[in-house]
Write an enzyme that holds these catalytic residues in place. Structure first.
Site, PDB file in Angstrom:
ATOM      1  N   ASN A 209       2.695   1.395   7.772  1.00 19.31           N
ATOM      2  CA  ASN A 209       2.366   2.287   6.661  1.00 19.31           C
ATOM      3  C   ASN A 209       0.856   2.197   6.444  1.00 19.31           C
ATOM      4  OD1 ASN A 209       2.017   3.612   4.260  1.00 19.31           O
ATOM      5  ND2 ASN A 209       3.183   2.152   3.014  1.00 19.31           N
TER       6      ASN A 209
ATOM      7  N   LYS B  48      -0.918   3.857   4.444  1.00 16.19           N
ATOM      8  CA  LYS B  48      -1.324   4.137   3.053  1.00 16.19           C
ATOM      9  C   LYS B  48      -2.516   5.116   3.057  1.00 16.19           C
ATOM     10  CE  LYS B  48       0.686  -0.247   1.805  1.00 16.19           C
ATOM     11  NZ  LYS B  48       0.757  -1.400   0.899  1.00 16.19           N
TER      12      LYS B  48
ATOM     13  N   HIS C 286       8.180   4.119  -2.183  1.00 15.38           N
ATOM     14  CA  HIS C 286       7.323   2.927  -2.049  1.00 15.38           C
ATOM     15  C   HIS C 286       6.909   2.475  -3.459  1.00 15.38           C
ATOM     16  CE1 HIS C 286       3.976   0.325  -1.065  1.00 15.38           C
ATOM     17  NE2 HIS C 286       4.464   0.266   0.164  1.00 15.38           N
TER      18      HIS C 286
ATOM     19  N   GLU D  53       4.202   1.578  -4.589  1.00 13.38           N
ATOM     20  CA  GLU D  53       2.941   2.168  -5.049  1.00 13.38           C
ATOM     21  C   GLU D  53       3.170   3.575  -5.596  1.00 13.38           C
ATOM     22  OE1 GLU D  53       0.755   1.391  -1.435  1.00 13.38           O
ATOM     23  OE2 GLU D  53       0.871  -0.759  -1.876  1.00 13.38           O
TER      24      GLU D  53
ATOM     25  N   GLU E  84      10.667  -4.602  -0.067  1.00 18.81           N
ATOM     26  CA  GLU E  84       9.267  -5.006  -0.209  1.00 18.81           C
ATOM     27  C   GLU E  84       9.043  -5.597  -1.597  1.00 18.81           C
ATOM     28  OE1 GLU E  84       6.607  -2.610   2.717  1.00 18.81           O
ATOM     29  OE2 GLU E  84       6.773  -1.478   0.852  1.00 18.81           O
TER      30      GLU E  84
ATOM     31  N   GLY F 260       0.131  -6.811   0.104  1.00 21.28           N
ATOM     32  CA  GLY F 260      -1.332  -6.903   0.118  1.00 21.28           C
ATOM     33  C   GLY F 260      -1.880  -8.192  -0.467  1.00 21.28           C
TER      34      GLY F 260
ATOM     35  N   SER G 140       2.934  -8.317   3.346  1.00 22.54           N
ATOM     36  CA  SER G 140       2.107  -9.330   4.021  1.00 22.54           C
ATOM     37  C   SER G 140       2.680  -9.803   5.349  1.00 22.54           C
ATOM     38  CB  SER G 140       1.840 -10.526   3.084  1.00 22.54           C
ATOM     39  OG  SER G 140       1.092 -10.104   1.958  1.00 22.54           O
TER      40      SER G 140
HETATM   41  P1  13P Z   1       0.935  -5.190   3.388  1.00 21.21           P
HETATM   42  O1  13P Z   1       1.534  -5.440   4.748  1.00 21.21           O
HETATM   43  O2  13P Z   1      -0.503  -4.782   3.427  1.00 21.21           O
HETATM   44  O3  13P Z   1       1.249  -6.308   2.438  1.00 21.21           O
HETATM   45  O4  13P Z   1       1.698  -3.873   2.784  1.00 21.21           O
HETATM   46  C1  13P Z   1       3.071  -3.832   2.816  1.00 21.21           C
HETATM   47  C2  13P Z   1       3.510  -2.459   2.446  1.00 21.21           C
HETATM   48  O5  13P Z   1       3.393  -2.059   1.305  1.00 21.21           O
HETATM   49  C3  13P Z   1       4.056  -1.592   3.502  1.00 21.21           C
HETATM   50  O6  13P Z   1       4.658  -0.458   2.966  1.00 21.21           O
END
Ligand code: 13P
Length: 247
Positions: free
Chosen positions: A9, A11, A95, A97, A165, A171, A210
């Site tokens: 992803n 983002k 997601h 976010e 997640e 992150g 992560s």
């Molecule tokens: P990270 O791997 O950067 O922690 O992000 C995970 C994520 O949100 C994937 O959708």
């Protein structure tokens, strides 16, 4: 489970020149076991170019979100049909976010999963608890509620992937313990089997948060972890391929 899905992803990262990173992933595809499927979800601006470049390479391309409607007066939004038209095979929906930044509720996510299916694509539906919810001992209850509200009927192993997640692991460089991942994925599997029968046993459950080259083998070795949804480490071909090789 016959295959593992390693999904990236990106983002809100990536410009036209980032196609070089995709090309490096395609070049490294042959070193990744055939049983590992690779998917990259770039920003919407890059889906068409990436899908064209990745045709017949063993790397699939997906979207990161879609609107629930087919078309209409929704400035700035894109539909699942538009993503399909660009060559996408999957769409990430719900997601954390999107849930946090855009106030997406379980009902909104459910409508988006329906939209993804309407367009003939595979939905990757995301769930996960916040740190406060985990500290309060409510992680499993929260995720079960999100699954109940976000997944429509008619889910099958061919049209749905679930991504667990934990919000606090995204992150941050922090990951849950192997025991916590195992118990959450087992709980998710139980919900899927209860609702969708045999198909529930075959729907892939990805872990995200992560995931890096150095922890991928451990996380991917946990029961009912059928792949990974990778954020930051999917931006670099070398890291993404290293994770995929652990799959
Ligand atoms: P990270 O791997 O950067 O922690 O992000 C995970 C994520 O949100 C994937 O959708």
């Amino acid at each position: 489970m016959t295959s593992t899905l390693i999904a990236g992803n990106w983002k809100m990262n990536g410009l036209a020149r980032s196609i070089g990173e995709l090309e490096a992933m395609i070049a490294g595809r042959s070193e990744v076991p055939d049983t590992v499927d690779l998917l990259i979800c770039p920003p919407a601006t890059l889906v068409a170019a990436f899908a064209l470049r990745a045709q017949n390479t063993g790397v699939s391309i997906g979207g990161q979100d879609c609107h629930a409607a087919v078309s209409g007066a929704h400035t700035g939004d894109i539909s699942a049909e538009m993503l399909a038209d660009c060559g996408a095979s999957h769409v990430i929906v719900g997601h954390s976010e999107r849930r946090a930044d855009h106030g997406e509720t379980d009902a909104v996510v459910r409508a988006k999963v329906e939209a993804v299916w309407r367009a003939g694509l595979v939905a990757i539906a995301c769930v996960g608890e916040t740190e406060a919810e985990r500290d309060a001992g409510r992680a499993v209850e929260v995720v079960e509620r999100q699954l109940d509200g976000s997944l429509p009927e008619r889910a099958t192993a061919a049209n749905l992937v679930v991504a667990y997640e934990p919000v606090w692991a995204i992150g941050t460089g922090r990951t849950p313990t192997v025991e916590d991942v195992a118990s959450m994925h087992a709980a998710i599997r139980l919900v899927l089997e209860k609702r969708f029968g045999d198909d529930g046993g075959a729907i892939k459950i990805l872990y995200g948060g992560s995931v890096k080259p150095d922890n991928a083998a451990t996380l991917l070795g946990v029961d009912h972890v059928n792949g990974a949804l990778v954020g930051g480490a999917s931006l670099k071909a070398s890291d993404f391929l290293a994770i995929a090789k652990a799959g």
